[in-house]
Design a protein around this motif. Structure first.
Motif, short mmCIF file in Angstrom:
data_model
loop_
_atom_site.label_atom_id
_atom_site.label_comp_id
_atom_site.label_asym_id
_atom_site.label_seq_id
_atom_site.Cartn_x
_atom_site.Cartn_y
_atom_site.Cartn_z
N LEU A 97 0.82 -1.17 -0.03
CA LEU A 97 0.01 0.10 0.00
C LEU A 97 0.82 1.26 0.12
O LEU A 97 1.39 1.41 0.96
N GLN A 98 0.96 2.00 -1.08
CA GLN A 98 1.74 3.17 -1.16
C GLN A 98 0.89 4.42 -0.83
O GLN A 98 -0.09 4.36 -1.37
N MET A 99 1.45 5.05 0.04
CA MET A 99 0.59 6.16 0.73
C MET A 99 1.07 7.44 0.50
O MET A 99 2.33 7.65 1.13
N ASN A 100 0.53 8.39 -0.25
CA ASN A 100 1.19 9.62 -0.56
C ASN A 100 0.28 10.73 0.00
O ASN A 100 -1.06 10.35 0.32
N SER A 101 0.71 11.88 0.02
CA SER A 101 -0.04 13.07 0.48
C SER A 101 -0.89 12.77 1.79
O SER A 101 -1.87 12.99 2.10
N LEU A 102 -0.01 12.02 2.78
CA LEU A 102 -0.61 11.67 4.05
C LEU A 102 -1.40 12.88 4.80
O LEU A 102 -0.64 13.98 4.76
N LYS A 103 -2.36 12.56 5.48
CA LYS A 103 -3.30 13.52 6.32
C LYS A 103 -3.03 13.05 7.73
O LYS A 103 -3.10 11.80 7.82
N PRO A 104 -3.08 14.17 8.87
CA PRO A 104 -3.44 13.52 10.07
C PRO A 104 -4.45 12.59 10.45
O PRO A 104 -4.59 11.45 11.03
N GLU A 105 -5.37 12.85 9.60
CA GLU A 105 -6.56 11.84 9.65
C GLU A 105 -6.41 10.47 8.98
O GLU A 105 -7.28 9.47 9.09
N ASP A 106 -5.40 10.07 8.40
CA ASP A 106 -4.95 9.00 7.84
C ASP A 106 -4.45 8.12 9.04
O ASP A 106 -4.13 6.81 9.10
N THR A 107 -3.90 8.77 10.32
CA THR A 107 -3.49 8.05 11.30
C THR A 107 -4.32 6.85 11.91
O THR A 107 -5.61 7.21 12.13
N ALA A 108 -3.93 5.86 12.16
CA ALA A 108 -4.54 4.75 12.15
C ALA A 108 -3.78 3.37 12.48
O ALA A 108 -2.50 3.42 11.90
N VAL A 109 -4.25 2.50 13.05
CA VAL A 109 -3.56 0.84 12.76
C VAL A 109 -4.04 0.72 11.25
O VAL A 109 -5.26 0.42 10.94
N TYR A 110 -3.23 0.03 10.51
CA TYR A 110 -3.49 -0.44 9.31
C TYR A 110 -3.37 -2.17 8.92
O TYR A 110 -2.39 -2.66 9.59
N TYR A 111 -4.26 -2.74 8.81
CA TYR A 111 -4.45 -4.33 8.84
C TYR A 111 -4.56 -4.74 7.35
O TYR A 111 -5.13 -4.11 6.37
N CYS A 112 -3.83 -5.83 7.09
CA CYS A 112 -3.61 -6.52 5.83
C CYS A 112 -4.73 -7.46 6.10
O CYS A 112 -4.75 -8.21 7.00
N ALA A 113 -5.50 -7.99 4.90
CA ALA A 113 -6.51 -9.00 4.76
C ALA A 113 -6.46 -9.78 3.70
O ALA A 113 -6.08 -9.05 2.54
N ALA A 114 -6.96 -10.91 3.75
CA ALA A 114 -6.95 -12.01 2.72
C ALA A 114 -8.10 -12.61 2.48
O ALA A 114 -8.99 -12.81 3.46
N ASP A 115 -8.81 -12.49 1.19
CA ASP A 115 -10.03 -13.47 0.92
C ASP A 115 -9.93 -14.43 -0.11
O ASP A 115 -9.69 -14.13 -1.39
N LEU A 116 -10.01 -15.71 0.35
CA LEU A 116 -9.86 -16.84 -0.72
C LEU A 116 -10.83 -16.72 -1.82
O LEU A 116 -11.98 -16.60 -1.59
N TYR A 117 -10.34 -16.72 -2.90
CA TYR A 117 -11.07 -16.67 -4.28
C TYR A 117 -11.99 -15.29 -4.29
O TYR A 117 -13.01 -15.51 -4.89
N GLY A 118 -11.66 -14.44 -3.51
CA GLY A 118 -12.45 -12.99 -3.74
C GLY A 118 -12.18 -12.23 -4.51
O GLY A 118 -11.12 -12.47 -5.50
N SER A 119 -12.92 -11.04 -4.51
CA SER A 119 -12.86 -10.12 -5.69
C SER A 119 -11.82 -8.80 -5.39
O SER A 119 -11.50 -8.24 -6.28
N GLY A 120 -11.70 -8.73 -4.06
CA GLY A 120 -11.03 -7.58 -3.44
C GLY A 120 -11.96 -6.35 -3.09
O GLY A 120 -11.50 -5.48 -2.48
N ARG A 121 -13.25 -6.89 -3.24
CA ARG A 121 -14.28 -5.84 -2.43
C ARG A 121 -15.17 -6.57 -1.66
O ARG A 121 -16.53 -6.07 -1.70
N SER A 122 -14.78 -7.87 -1.26
CA SER A 122 -15.94 -8.46 -0.33
C SER A 122 -16.27 -7.81 0.93
O SER A 122 -15.39 -6.92 1.32
N LYS A 123 -17.25 -8.39 1.50
CA LYS A 123 -17.81 -7.94 2.65
C LYS A 123 -17.13 -8.64 3.88
O LYS A 123 -17.12 -8.18 4.96
N THR A 124 -16.74 -9.95 3.78
CA THR A 124 -16.14 -10.63 4.67
C THR A 124 -14.62 -10.92 4.15
O THR A 124 -14.47 -11.15 3.09
#
Length: 122
Positions: free
Chosen positions: A81-108
């Motif tokens: 995840l390349q993050m440019n022009s970062l803003k204070p509101e981008d402050t967070a814990v960032y998590y990676c997730a995987a979805d087997l056979y998913g589309s990339g925009r799954s709900k689960t």
């Protein structure tokens, strides 16, 4: 289940850039759609970006469109995840997730990493 380990978080000034990496274990990485989520203090976890198994499609939250780019290297079992022009509101814990056979925009999403802290100072 795939095991996920994030790296690359840290402290950066507003307007700066960071690149997060997420390394996945296993030999079937290309079978998983991958995503990035974030959770700020006192807020719910939210979707940031997702990418399809073959990297042909990428999806972004409106709040990061034009600033963040998700990519993957299936030969290295890694998503970025390349993050440019970062803003204070981008402050967070960032998590990676995987979805087997998913589309990339799954709900689960079936697998999650432990998270990496990103702090953007004003």
């Amino acid at each position: 289940q795939v095991q996920l380990v994030e790296s690359g978080g840290g402290l950066v000034q507003a307007g700066g850039s960071l690149r997060l990496s997420c390394a996945a274990s296993g030999r079937t990485f290309s079978s998983y759609a991958m995503g990035w989520f974030r959770q700020a203090p006192g807020k719910e976890r939210e979707f940031v970006a997702g990418i399809s198994r073959g990297a042909s499609n990428a999806y972004y939250a409106d709040s990061v469109k034009g600033r963040f780019t998700i990519s993957r290297d299936n030969a290295k079992n890694t998503v970025y995840l390349q993050m440019n022009s970062l803003k204070p509101e981008d402050t967070a814990v960032y998590y990676c997730a995987a979805d087997l056979y998913g589309s990339g925009r799954s709900k689960t999403w079936g697998s999650w990493g432990q998270g990496t802290q990103v702090t953007v100072s004003s």
